[in-house]
Motif scaffolding. Structure first.
Motif, mmCIF file in Angstrom:
data_model
loop_
_atom_site.group_PDB
_atom_site.id
_atom_site.type_symbol
_atom_site.label_atom_id
_atom_site.label_comp_id
_atom_site.label_asym_id
_atom_site.label_seq_id
_atom_site.Cartn_x
_atom_site.Cartn_y
_atom_site.Cartn_z
ATOM 1 N N CYS A 67 -7.421 2.410 -6.094
ATOM 2 C CA CYS A 67 -7.291 3.623 -5.246
ATOM 3 C C CYS A 67 -8.397 4.628 -5.353
ATOM 4 O O CYS A 67 -8.515 5.608 -4.391
ATOM 5 C CB CYS A 67 -5.797 3.878 -4.947
ATOM 6 N N ASP A 68 -8.888 4.493 -6.386
ATOM 7 C CA ASP A 68 -10.020 5.725 -6.721
ATOM 8 C C ASP A 68 -10.952 5.167 -7.797
ATOM 9 O O ASP A 68 -11.152 5.444 -8.768
ATOM 10 C CB ASP A 68 -9.141 6.883 -7.299
ATOM 11 N N ASP A 322 -2.886 9.094 -2.612
ATOM 12 C CA ASP A 322 -3.089 9.332 -4.020
ATOM 13 C C ASP A 322 -2.601 8.258 -4.834
ATOM 14 O O ASP A 322 -1.893 8.448 -5.811
ATOM 15 C CB ASP A 322 -2.705 10.660 -4.180
ATOM 16 N N GLY A 323 -2.638 6.906 -4.334
ATOM 17 C CA GLY A 323 -2.152 5.975 -5.345
ATOM 18 C C GLY A 323 -0.815 5.940 -5.532
ATOM 19 O O GLY A 323 -0.170 6.292 -4.703
ATOM 20 N N ALA A 328 4.907 7.043 -4.787
ATOM 21 C CA ALA A 328 4.350 6.440 -3.490
ATOM 22 C C ALA A 328 4.295 4.934 -3.581
ATOM 23 O O ALA A 328 4.163 4.296 -4.680
ATOM 24 C CB ALA A 328 2.820 7.142 -2.989
ATOM 25 N N MET A 329 4.562 4.244 -2.361
ATOM 26 C CA MET A 329 4.720 2.823 -2.326
ATOM 27 C C MET A 329 3.341 2.434 -1.345
ATOM 28 O O MET A 329 3.445 1.051 -1.151
ATOM 29 C CB MET A 329 5.761 2.347 -1.829
ATOM 30 N N GLY A 337 -14.628 5.197 -2.128
ATOM 31 C CA GLY A 337 -13.976 5.182 -3.235
ATOM 32 C C GLY A 337 -12.693 4.422 -3.432
ATOM 33 O O GLY A 337 -11.817 4.655 -4.607
ATOM 34 N N LYS A 338 -12.612 3.445 -2.641
ATOM 35 C CA LYS A 338 -11.534 2.493 -2.627
ATOM 36 C C LYS A 338 -11.979 1.296 -2.829
ATOM 37 O O LYS A 338 -12.997 0.694 -2.039
ATOM 38 C CB LYS A 338 -10.479 2.596 -1.244
#
Ligand code: ZN
Length: 510
Positions: A67-68, A322-323, A328-329, A337-338
Protein backbone atom coordinates in the motif's frame (compact mmCIF):
# COMPACT_ATOMS: atom_id res chain seq x y z
CA UNK A 1 -19.00 -15.82 13.35
CA UNK A 2 -16.44 -16.91 15.85
CA UNK A 3 -12.96 -15.52 15.65
CA UNK A 4 -11.84 -16.83 19.03
CA UNK A 5 -8.58 -18.79 18.98
CA UNK A 6 -9.08 -22.52 19.31
CA UNK A 7 -6.32 -22.79 21.92
CA UNK A 8 -4.48 -20.30 24.13
CA UNK A 9 -1.06 -21.58 23.07
CA UNK A 10 -0.15 -18.46 21.09
CA UNK A 11 -0.79 -15.25 23.06
CA UNK A 12 -3.34 -12.94 21.45
CA UNK A 13 -0.88 -10.07 21.17
CA UNK A 14 1.90 -12.24 19.71
CA UNK A 15 3.93 -10.42 17.08
CA UNK A 16 4.49 -13.18 14.54
CA UNK A 17 7.27 -11.31 12.75
CA UNK A 18 9.34 -11.12 15.98
CA UNK A 19 11.59 -14.18 15.99
CA UNK A 20 12.30 -13.94 19.73
CA UNK A 21 8.58 -14.12 20.42
CA UNK A 22 7.83 -17.13 18.25
CA UNK A 23 10.99 -19.20 18.69
CA UNK A 24 10.09 -20.66 22.15
CA UNK A 25 6.66 -21.67 20.88
CA UNK A 26 8.12 -23.35 17.82
CA UNK A 27 10.61 -25.19 20.03
CA UNK A 28 7.77 -26.38 22.23
CA UNK A 29 6.02 -27.86 19.18
CA UNK A 30 9.23 -29.46 17.98
CA UNK A 31 10.06 -31.08 21.31
CA UNK A 32 6.86 -31.59 23.28
CA UNK A 33 6.06 -35.28 23.97
CA UNK A 34 3.04 -36.45 21.97
CA UNK A 35 2.00 -39.81 23.37
CA UNK A 36 -1.72 -40.12 22.76
CA UNK A 37 -4.37 -39.29 20.21
CA UNK A 38 -5.49 -36.42 22.44
CA UNK A 39 -1.91 -35.12 22.65
CA UNK A 40 -1.75 -35.18 18.87
CA UNK A 41 -5.04 -33.31 18.44
CA UNK A 42 -3.85 -30.65 20.88
CA UNK A 43 -0.46 -30.44 19.15
CA UNK A 44 -2.15 -29.86 15.78
CA UNK A 45 -4.46 -27.15 17.11
CA UNK A 46 -1.57 -25.39 18.89
CA UNK A 47 0.50 -25.51 15.74
CA UNK A 48 -2.44 -24.23 13.72
CA UNK A 49 -2.94 -21.29 16.07
CA UNK A 50 0.73 -20.36 16.07
CA UNK A 51 0.92 -20.52 12.27
CA UNK A 52 -2.21 -18.37 12.08
CA UNK A 53 -0.60 -15.76 14.34
CA UNK A 54 2.58 -15.69 12.27
CA UNK A 55 0.63 -15.63 9.03
CA UNK A 56 -1.44 -12.68 10.23
CA UNK A 57 1.61 -10.61 11.18
CA UNK A 58 3.23 -11.45 7.84
CA UNK A 59 0.01 -10.51 6.03
CA UNK A 60 -0.18 -7.11 7.69
CA UNK A 61 3.48 -6.38 6.97
CA UNK A 62 3.02 -7.37 3.32
CA UNK A 63 -0.21 -5.41 2.87
CA UNK A 64 1.35 -2.27 4.32
CA UNK A 65 4.38 -2.67 2.06
CA UNK A 66 2.20 -2.93 -1.07
CA UNK A 67 0.00 0.00 0.00
CA UNK A 68 3.01 2.31 0.36
CA UNK A 69 5.90 1.31 -1.89
CA UNK A 70 7.54 4.70 -1.28
CA UNK A 71 7.75 4.32 2.54
CA UNK A 72 11.21 3.30 3.70
CA UNK A 73 9.85 2.13 7.06
CA UNK A 74 7.21 -0.17 5.51
CA UNK A 75 9.63 -1.46 2.90
CA UNK A 76 12.28 -2.26 5.48
CA UNK A 77 9.76 -3.91 7.81
CA UNK A 78 8.99 -6.34 4.99
CA UNK A 79 12.66 -6.80 4.11
CA UNK A 80 13.46 -7.42 7.77
CA UNK A 81 10.86 -10.18 7.89
CA UNK A 82 12.20 -11.72 4.67
CA UNK A 83 15.82 -11.58 5.83
CA UNK A 84 15.61 -12.23 9.55
CA UNK A 85 12.50 -14.27 10.29
CA UNK A 86 11.49 -16.33 7.25
CA UNK A 87 14.94 -18.02 6.91
CA UNK A 88 14.74 -19.19 10.54
CA UNK A 89 11.03 -20.02 10.46
CA UNK A 90 11.06 -22.28 7.39
CA UNK A 91 13.57 -24.88 8.66
CA UNK A 92 11.60 -25.22 11.90
CA UNK A 93 8.38 -25.65 9.91
CA UNK A 94 10.19 -28.45 8.07
CA UNK A 95 10.94 -30.11 11.42
CA UNK A 96 7.27 -29.74 12.39
CA UNK A 97 6.17 -31.10 9.01
CA UNK A 98 8.33 -34.20 9.48
CA UNK A 99 6.85 -34.58 12.92
CA UNK A 100 3.31 -34.22 11.59
CA UNK A 101 4.02 -36.92 9.03
CA UNK A 102 5.43 -39.33 11.64
CA UNK A 103 2.70 -38.61 14.19
CA UNK A 104 -0.05 -38.72 11.59
CA UNK A 105 1.07 -42.22 10.59
CA UNK A 106 1.52 -43.29 14.20
CA UNK A 107 -1.98 -42.21 15.20
CA UNK A 108 -3.67 -43.18 11.94
CA UNK A 109 -4.53 -39.57 11.00
CA UNK A 110 -3.83 -39.76 7.30
CA UNK A 111 -7.29 -40.02 5.80
CA UNK A 112 -10.77 -38.56 6.16
CA UNK A 113 -10.50 -35.12 7.72
CA UNK A 114 -6.72 -35.41 7.80
CA UNK A 115 -6.20 -36.53 4.22
CA UNK A 116 -5.52 -33.19 2.53
CA UNK A 117 -3.35 -31.91 5.38
CA UNK A 118 -1.33 -35.12 5.41
CA UNK A 119 -0.96 -35.16 1.61
CA UNK A 120 0.18 -31.52 1.46
CA UNK A 121 2.58 -31.93 4.37
CA UNK A 122 4.12 -35.04 2.82
CA UNK A 123 4.74 -33.05 -0.38
CA UNK A 124 6.34 -30.22 1.59
CA UNK A 125 8.64 -32.66 3.39
CA UNK A 126 9.70 -34.13 0.03
CA UNK A 127 10.44 -30.71 -1.42
CA UNK A 128 12.20 -28.95 1.44
CA UNK A 129 15.89 -28.17 0.95
CA UNK A 130 17.93 -25.97 3.29
CA UNK A 131 19.73 -24.43 0.33
CA UNK A 132 16.44 -23.17 -1.13
CA UNK A 133 15.63 -21.02 1.91
CA UNK A 134 18.02 -18.15 1.07
CA UNK A 135 16.99 -18.38 -2.61
CA UNK A 136 13.34 -17.91 -1.63
CA UNK A 137 14.32 -14.81 0.35
CA UNK A 138 16.11 -13.40 -2.70
CA UNK A 139 13.08 -14.15 -4.89
CA UNK A 140 10.72 -12.37 -2.52
CA UNK A 141 13.02 -9.35 -2.48
CA UNK A 142 13.12 -9.28 -6.28
CA UNK A 143 9.32 -9.31 -6.34
CA UNK A 144 9.30 -6.41 -3.88
CA UNK A 145 11.65 -4.59 -6.25
CA UNK A 146 9.26 -5.22 -9.17
CA UNK A 147 6.37 -3.80 -7.10
CA UNK A 148 8.44 -0.73 -6.25
CA UNK A 149 9.31 -0.07 -9.89
CA UNK A 150 5.65 -0.40 -10.92
CA UNK A 151 4.44 1.67 -7.96
CA UNK A 152 6.58 4.57 -9.16
CA UNK A 153 5.24 4.55 -12.72
CA UNK A 154 3.23 7.63 -13.58
CA UNK A 155 2.76 9.76 -16.69
CA UNK A 156 1.83 13.39 -17.25
CA UNK A 157 -1.37 13.24 -19.27
CA UNK A 158 -4.38 15.46 -19.74
CA UNK A 159 -2.77 18.06 -17.50
CA UNK A 160 -2.07 15.80 -14.50
CA UNK A 161 0.32 13.20 -13.15
CA UNK A 162 -1.51 9.88 -13.41
CA UNK A 163 -0.80 6.30 -12.31
CA UNK A 164 -1.02 3.43 -14.80
CA UNK A 165 -4.45 2.29 -13.50
CA UNK A 166 -5.72 5.88 -13.82
CA UNK A 167 -4.65 5.86 -17.47
CA UNK A 168 -6.98 2.92 -18.12
CA UNK A 169 -10.00 5.14 -18.64
CA UNK A 170 -8.47 6.72 -21.74
CA UNK A 171 -8.42 3.32 -23.41
CA UNK A 172 -12.23 3.64 -23.46
CA UNK A 173 -12.30 7.13 -24.94
CA UNK A 174 -14.41 7.43 -28.07
CA UNK A 175 -11.77 9.80 -29.46
CA UNK A 176 -9.23 7.60 -31.24
CA UNK A 177 -6.49 10.23 -30.99
CA UNK A 178 -6.89 10.38 -27.19
CA UNK A 179 -6.73 6.58 -27.00
CA UNK A 180 -3.60 6.44 -29.10
CA UNK A 181 -1.85 9.24 -27.20
CA UNK A 182 -2.71 7.60 -23.88
CA UNK A 183 -1.57 4.17 -25.08
CA UNK A 184 1.73 5.60 -26.34
CA UNK A 185 2.31 7.58 -23.13
CA UNK A 186 1.85 4.42 -21.04
CA UNK A 187 3.98 2.27 -23.36
CA UNK A 188 6.77 4.85 -23.37
CA UNK A 189 6.77 5.01 -19.56
CA UNK A 190 6.83 1.24 -19.25
CA UNK A 191 9.67 0.98 -21.74
CA UNK A 192 11.78 3.20 -19.48
CA UNK A 193 11.81 0.36 -16.95
CA UNK A 194 11.89 -2.47 -19.47
CA UNK A 195 15.56 -3.15 -18.88
CA UNK A 196 15.26 -3.14 -15.08
CA UNK A 197 12.25 -5.47 -15.16
CA UNK A 198 13.94 -7.79 -17.68
CA UNK A 199 16.90 -8.02 -15.31
CA UNK A 200 14.63 -8.88 -12.39
CA UNK A 201 12.95 -11.59 -14.46
CA UNK A 202 16.31 -13.02 -15.62
CA UNK A 203 17.37 -13.35 -12.00
CA UNK A 204 14.05 -14.86 -10.95
CA UNK A 205 14.21 -17.50 -13.68
CA UNK A 206 17.75 -18.54 -12.73
CA UNK A 207 16.90 -18.72 -9.03
CA UNK A 208 13.64 -20.61 -9.55
CA UNK A 209 15.36 -23.08 -11.83
CA UNK A 210 17.93 -23.66 -9.11
CA UNK A 211 15.24 -24.36 -6.48
CA UNK A 212 13.82 -27.04 -8.78
CA UNK A 213 17.25 -28.60 -9.35
CA UNK A 214 18.06 -28.47 -5.63
CA UNK A 215 14.83 -30.34 -4.89
CA UNK A 216 15.79 -33.12 -7.30
CA UNK A 217 13.79 -32.13 -10.38
CA UNK A 218 14.99 -31.49 -13.94
CA UNK A 219 13.36 -28.08 -14.03
CA UNK A 220 11.22 -25.62 -12.10
CA UNK A 221 7.95 -26.62 -13.77
CA UNK A 222 7.74 -30.06 -12.17
CA UNK A 223 8.82 -28.57 -8.86
CA UNK A 224 6.26 -25.76 -8.78
CA UNK A 225 3.28 -27.99 -9.59
CA UNK A 226 4.08 -30.05 -6.51
CA UNK A 227 5.03 -27.02 -4.39
CA UNK A 228 1.65 -25.47 -5.17
CA UNK A 229 0.00 -28.75 -4.11
CA UNK A 230 -1.50 -29.00 -7.58
CA UNK A 231 -2.30 -32.68 -7.63
CA UNK A 232 -5.37 -32.79 -9.86
CA UNK A 233 -3.71 -31.99 -13.18
CA UNK A 234 -0.28 -31.72 -14.78
CA UNK A 235 1.50 -30.02 -17.66
CA UNK A 236 -0.11 -32.20 -20.34
CA UNK A 237 -3.54 -31.02 -19.16
CA UNK A 238 -2.34 -27.42 -19.25
CA UNK A 239 -1.19 -27.86 -22.86
CA UNK A 240 -4.51 -29.46 -23.79
CA UNK A 241 -6.24 -26.46 -22.23
CA UNK A 242 -4.16 -24.06 -24.37
CA UNK A 243 -5.05 -26.06 -27.49
CA UNK A 244 -8.73 -26.05 -26.61
CA UNK A 245 -8.68 -22.27 -26.21
CA UNK A 246 -6.97 -21.92 -29.56
CA UNK A 247 -9.57 -24.08 -31.26
CA UNK A 248 -12.74 -22.99 -29.51
CA UNK A 249 -12.20 -19.42 -28.34
CA UNK A 250 -10.04 -17.80 -31.00
CA UNK A 251 -12.64 -18.10 -33.78
CA UNK A 252 -15.19 -16.48 -31.47
CA UNK A 253 -12.88 -13.58 -30.62
CA UNK A 254 -12.06 -13.19 -34.32
CA UNK A 255 -15.78 -12.75 -35.01
CA UNK A 256 -16.00 -10.11 -32.27
CA UNK A 257 -13.00 -8.35 -33.79
CA UNK A 258 -14.57 -8.35 -37.25
CA UNK A 259 -17.70 -6.72 -35.83
CA UNK A 260 -15.60 -4.25 -33.86
CA UNK A 261 -13.65 -3.20 -36.95
CA UNK A 262 -16.84 -2.76 -38.93
CA UNK A 263 -18.61 -0.77 -36.24
CA UNK A 264 -15.59 1.44 -35.61
CA UNK A 265 -15.14 1.86 -39.36
CA UNK A 266 -11.51 0.75 -39.22
CA UNK A 267 -9.37 -1.17 -41.69
CA UNK A 268 -7.17 -2.56 -38.94
CA UNK A 269 -7.40 -2.71 -35.16
CA UNK A 270 -4.49 -1.09 -33.36
CA UNK A 271 -3.61 -1.89 -29.70
CA UNK A 272 -5.56 1.19 -28.57
CA UNK A 273 -8.77 0.07 -30.31
CA UNK A 274 -9.44 -2.99 -28.18
CA UNK A 275 -11.09 -1.54 -25.10
CA UNK A 276 -13.28 1.19 -26.58
CA UNK A 277 -16.99 0.60 -26.99
CA UNK A 278 -17.49 -0.61 -30.60
CA UNK A 279 -20.46 1.73 -30.92
CA UNK A 280 -18.15 4.60 -29.90
CA UNK A 281 -20.18 5.51 -26.84
CA UNK A 282 -18.29 7.31 -24.11
CA UNK A 283 -16.67 5.25 -21.33
CA UNK A 284 -18.84 3.65 -18.67
CA UNK A 285 -18.83 5.58 -15.38
CA UNK A 286 -19.85 3.09 -12.69
CA UNK A 287 -18.70 5.00 -9.58
CA UNK A 288 -16.52 7.81 -8.34
CA UNK A 289 -13.92 6.92 -5.71
CA UNK A 290 -13.59 3.99 -3.31
CA UNK A 291 -16.40 5.09 -0.96
CA UNK A 292 -18.89 5.18 -3.80
CA UNK A 293 -17.60 1.85 -5.10
CA UNK A 294 -18.26 0.26 -1.69
CA UNK A 295 -21.69 1.87 -1.25
CA UNK A 296 -22.88 0.56 -4.61
CA UNK A 297 -21.24 -2.87 -4.23
CA UNK A 298 -22.94 -3.21 -0.85
CA UNK A 299 -26.34 -2.71 -2.44
CA UNK A 300 -25.49 -5.29 -5.08
CA UNK A 301 -24.58 -7.89 -2.45
CA UNK A 302 -27.57 -7.06 -0.26
CA UNK A 303 -29.83 -7.81 -3.22
CA UNK A 304 -27.93 -10.94 -4.18
CA UNK A 305 -28.06 -12.28 -0.61
CA UNK A 306 -28.77 -10.47 2.67
CA UNK A 307 -26.13 -12.65 4.31
CA UNK A 308 -23.47 -11.61 1.81
CA UNK A 309 -24.61 -8.01 2.24
CA UNK A 310 -24.04 -8.29 5.98
CA UNK A 311 -20.58 -9.81 5.47
CA UNK A 312 -19.65 -7.12 2.98
CA UNK A 313 -20.85 -4.38 5.31
CA UNK A 314 -18.45 -5.61 8.01
CA UNK A 315 -15.49 -4.70 5.80
CA UNK A 316 -15.79 -0.93 6.05
CA UNK A 317 -16.77 2.04 3.91
CA UNK A 318 -13.85 2.23 1.45
CA UNK A 319 -12.45 5.53 2.70
CA UNK A 320 -9.22 4.10 4.12
CA UNK A 321 -5.98 4.95 2.28
CA UNK A 322 -3.47 3.79 4.88
CA UNK A 323 -3.11 0.01 4.54
CA UNK A 324 -4.01 -2.00 7.64
CA UNK A 325 -3.86 0.97 10.05
CA UNK A 326 -6.80 1.26 12.49
CA UNK A 327 -8.08 -2.22 11.70
CA UNK A 328 -8.93 -1.36 8.09
CA UNK A 329 -9.94 -4.13 5.70
CA UNK A 330 -9.94 -2.14 2.46
CA UNK A 331 -7.48 0.07 0.57
CA UNK A 332 -9.05 0.69 -2.79
CA UNK A 333 -8.15 3.83 -4.71
CA UNK A 334 -5.17 3.94 -7.05
CA UNK A 335 -2.44 6.36 -6.03
CA UNK A 336 1.26 6.80 -6.65
CA UNK A 337 3.26 4.44 -4.45
CA UNK A 338 0.93 1.45 -4.59
CA UNK A 339 1.97 -1.96 -5.93
CA UNK A 340 0.13 -3.00 -9.11
CA UNK A 341 -2.95 -5.23 -9.29
CA UNK A 342 -5.50 -6.29 -6.74
CA UNK A 343 -5.68 -9.08 -4.18
CA UNK A 344 -7.52 -10.49 -1.21
CA UNK A 345 -5.36 -11.37 1.78
CA UNK A 346 -7.04 -13.18 4.65
CA UNK A 347 -5.66 -12.47 8.12
CA UNK A 348 -5.67 -15.92 9.69
CA UNK A 349 -5.65 -15.04 13.39
CA UNK A 350 -8.42 -12.46 13.55
CA UNK A 351 -10.03 -14.14 10.52
CA UNK A 352 -10.61 -10.90 8.69
CA UNK A 353 -10.14 -10.24 4.98
CA UNK A 354 -8.22 -7.39 3.41
CA UNK A 355 -8.96 -6.18 -0.12
CA UNK A 356 -6.21 -4.32 -1.98
CA UNK A 357 -7.08 -2.63 -5.27
CA UNK A 358 -6.03 0.09 -7.67
CA UNK A 359 -9.49 1.47 -8.38
CA UNK A 360 -9.75 4.30 -10.89
CA UNK A 361 -13.50 4.72 -11.52
CA UNK A 362 -13.69 2.17 -14.33
CA UNK A 363 -15.83 -0.83 -15.10
CA UNK A 364 -12.88 -3.18 -14.65
CA UNK A 365 -12.71 -2.00 -11.02
CA UNK A 366 -16.28 -3.20 -10.53
CA UNK A 367 -15.15 -6.60 -11.79
CA UNK A 368 -12.16 -6.57 -9.41
CA UNK A 369 -14.31 -5.47 -6.47
CA UNK A 370 -16.86 -8.27 -6.83
CA UNK A 371 -14.06 -10.72 -7.62
CA UNK A 372 -12.11 -9.92 -4.45
CA UNK A 373 -15.33 -9.84 -2.45
CA UNK A 374 -15.97 -13.39 -3.71
CA UNK A 375 -12.61 -14.41 -2.21
CA UNK A 376 -13.47 -12.59 1.01
CA UNK A 377 -16.82 -14.39 1.37
CA UNK A 378 -15.19 -17.72 0.62
CA UNK A 379 -12.67 -17.14 3.42
CA UNK A 380 -15.26 -15.80 5.84
CA UNK A 381 -17.41 -18.89 5.34
CA UNK A 382 -14.40 -20.95 6.43
CA UNK A 383 -14.05 -18.90 9.62
CA UNK A 384 -15.29 -21.66 11.89
CA UNK A 385 -12.73 -24.16 10.66
CA UNK A 386 -10.32 -24.97 13.48
CA UNK A 387 -7.34 -25.85 11.23
CA UNK A 388 -5.72 -22.81 9.64
CA UNK A 389 -4.72 -25.03 6.71
CA UNK A 390 -8.36 -25.66 5.85
CA UNK A 391 -9.46 -22.02 5.92
CA UNK A 392 -8.42 -21.70 2.30
CA UNK A 393 -9.20 -24.11 -0.49
CA UNK A 394 -6.69 -26.25 -2.38
CA UNK A 395 -5.37 -24.36 -5.41
CA UNK A 396 -7.64 -25.95 -8.02
CA UNK A 397 -10.62 -24.26 -6.38
CA UNK A 398 -8.94 -21.00 -5.34
CA UNK A 399 -10.48 -18.78 -8.05
CA UNK A 400 -13.94 -20.32 -8.20
CA UNK A 401 -15.80 -18.16 -5.65
CA UNK A 402 -14.18 -15.01 -7.05
CA UNK A 403 -14.67 -15.65 -10.76
CA UNK A 404 -18.22 -16.82 -10.13
CA UNK A 405 -19.07 -13.66 -8.22
CA UNK A 406 -18.28 -11.64 -11.35
CA UNK A 407 -21.20 -13.42 -13.02
CA UNK A 408 -23.58 -13.87 -10.07
CA UNK A 409 -23.68 -10.13 -9.36
CA UNK A 410 -24.47 -9.22 -12.96
CA UNK A 411 -28.28 -8.96 -12.63
CA UNK A 412 -27.80 -6.25 -9.97
CA UNK A 413 -25.38 -4.01 -11.84
CA UNK A 414 -28.09 -1.42 -12.26
CA UNK A 415 -26.71 -0.14 -8.92
CA UNK A 416 -23.65 0.98 -10.91
CA UNK A 417 -25.53 1.73 -14.12
CA UNK A 418 -29.01 3.17 -13.58
CA UNK A 419 -29.53 3.34 -17.33
CA UNK A 420 -30.62 0.02 -18.79
CA UNK A 421 -28.46 0.63 -21.84
CA UNK A 422 -25.30 1.13 -19.75
CA UNK A 423 -26.06 -1.89 -17.55
CA UNK A 424 -26.51 -4.14 -20.57
CA UNK A 425 -23.42 -2.70 -22.16
CA UNK A 426 -21.43 -3.50 -19.00
CA UNK A 427 -22.87 -7.03 -18.92
CA UNK A 428 -21.94 -7.62 -22.53
CA UNK A 429 -18.44 -6.27 -21.89
CA UNK A 430 -18.13 -8.61 -18.91
CA UNK A 431 -19.24 -11.68 -20.85
CA UNK A 432 -16.95 -10.86 -23.76
CA UNK A 433 -14.17 -10.19 -21.26
CA UNK A 434 -14.72 -13.55 -19.52
CA UNK A 435 -14.20 -15.30 -22.87
CA UNK A 436 -11.44 -12.91 -23.95
CA UNK A 437 -9.53 -13.63 -20.76
CA UNK A 438 -9.08 -17.27 -21.79
CA UNK A 439 -6.57 -16.57 -24.61
CA UNK A 440 -4.66 -14.31 -22.24
CA UNK A 441 -4.60 -17.07 -19.60
CA UNK A 442 -3.25 -19.45 -22.26
CA UNK A 443 -0.66 -16.88 -23.31
CA UNK A 444 0.62 -16.30 -19.78
CA UNK A 445 0.55 -19.97 -18.82
CA UNK A 446 2.23 -21.17 -22.02
CA UNK A 447 4.83 -18.41 -21.70
CA UNK A 448 5.77 -19.56 -18.20
CA UNK A 449 6.04 -23.16 -19.29
CA UNK A 450 8.39 -22.13 -22.11
CA UNK A 451 10.42 -19.82 -19.88
CA UNK A 452 11.11 -22.40 -17.18
CA UNK A 453 11.56 -25.36 -19.53
CA UNK A 454 14.21 -23.30 -21.36
CA UNK A 455 15.88 -21.59 -18.41
CA UNK A 456 19.06 -20.71 -20.30
CA UNK A 457 17.29 -18.72 -23.01
CA UNK A 458 18.51 -15.34 -24.19
CA UNK A 459 16.32 -12.27 -23.99
CA UNK A 460 15.91 -12.38 -27.73
CA UNK A 461 14.69 -15.97 -27.59
CA UNK A 462 12.29 -14.97 -24.83
CA UNK A 463 10.93 -12.12 -26.93
CA UNK A 464 10.46 -14.51 -29.85
CA UNK A 465 8.66 -17.02 -27.64
CA UNK A 466 6.35 -14.24 -26.47
CA UNK A 467 5.71 -13.00 -30.00
CA UNK A 468 4.95 -16.56 -31.12
CA UNK A 469 2.31 -16.85 -28.40
CA UNK A 470 0.93 -13.43 -29.28
CA UNK A 471 0.56 -14.64 -32.87
CA UNK A 472 -1.24 -17.70 -31.61
CA UNK A 473 -3.51 -16.13 -28.99
CA UNK A 474 -3.42 -12.43 -29.82
CA UNK A 475 -3.47 -9.75 -27.13
CA UNK A 476 -6.32 -11.04 -24.97
CA UNK A 477 -7.52 -12.87 -28.07
CA UNK A 478 -7.41 -9.87 -30.37
CA UNK A 479 -5.19 -9.88 -33.42
CA UNK A 480 -4.23 -6.31 -34.01
CA UNK A 481 -1.72 -4.37 -36.02
CA UNK A 482 1.46 -3.63 -34.06
CA UNK A 483 3.44 -2.11 -36.93
CA UNK A 484 5.84 0.54 -35.69
CA UNK A 485 5.41 -0.86 -32.15
CA UNK A 486 7.56 -3.97 -32.52
CA UNK A 487 9.74 -3.18 -29.49
CA UNK A 488 6.78 -2.44 -27.21
CA UNK A 489 5.05 -5.65 -28.29
CA UNK A 490 8.00 -7.77 -27.14
CA UNK A 491 7.52 -6.66 -23.53
CA UNK A 492 3.76 -6.70 -22.95
CA UNK A 493 4.28 -9.62 -20.53
CA UNK A 494 6.00 -7.25 -18.11
CA UNK A 495 2.58 -5.86 -17.14
CA UNK A 496 1.42 -9.20 -15.75
CA UNK A 497 2.52 -9.09 -12.11
CA UNK A 498 1.73 -12.79 -11.54
CA UNK A 499 4.75 -13.73 -13.66
CA UNK A 500 6.94 -12.13 -11.02
CA UNK A 501 5.31 -12.77 -7.65
CA UNK A 502 3.02 -15.70 -8.33
CA UNK A 503 4.45 -18.06 -10.98
CA UNK A 504 2.19 -20.75 -12.46
CA UNK A 505 -0.89 -19.39 -10.72
CA UNK A 506 -2.55 -17.65 -13.65
CA UNK A 507 -4.16 -20.76 -15.14
CA UNK A 508 -6.47 -20.90 -12.13
CA UNK A 509 -8.52 -18.04 -13.62
CA UNK A 510 -9.54 -20.27 -16.51
ZN1 ZN B 1 -8.76 -13.96 -7.52
Amino acid sequence: MTTAPVTDFAPLNLNGTDWNAIEPLLNDLAERPVETNEDYDKWLLDRSELEAAVSESVANTYIDMTCDTASDAKQSAWTAYLENVAPKFKPVIFVLDKRLKELGEKFGKTSGRHEVLFRDTAADVDLFRDENVPIETELAKLDQEYDKICGKMTVEFDGEERTMPMMGKYSESADRKVREDAWRAVAKRRMEDQEAISTIYDQMIAKRHQTGINAGFDNYVEYIYKARHRFDYGTSHAYAFHDAIEQAVMPFVARLDATRKKELGLEKLRPWDLNVDPKSRDSLKPFKGGVDLIAKSRKVFERLSPELGEMFRSMGDGSNTDGTANGAMLDLDSRKGKAPGGYLYFRDRTRRPFIFMNAADQHRDVETMVHEAGHAFHSMYANNESFVWYRSSPIEFAEVASMTMELLTMPYWDEFYPSEEDANRARRKQLEGSIGLLPWIATIDAFQHWVYLNPNHTREERANAWLGLDDRFGTQGHHCDWSGLEEERKFVWQRQSHLFGNPFYYIEYG
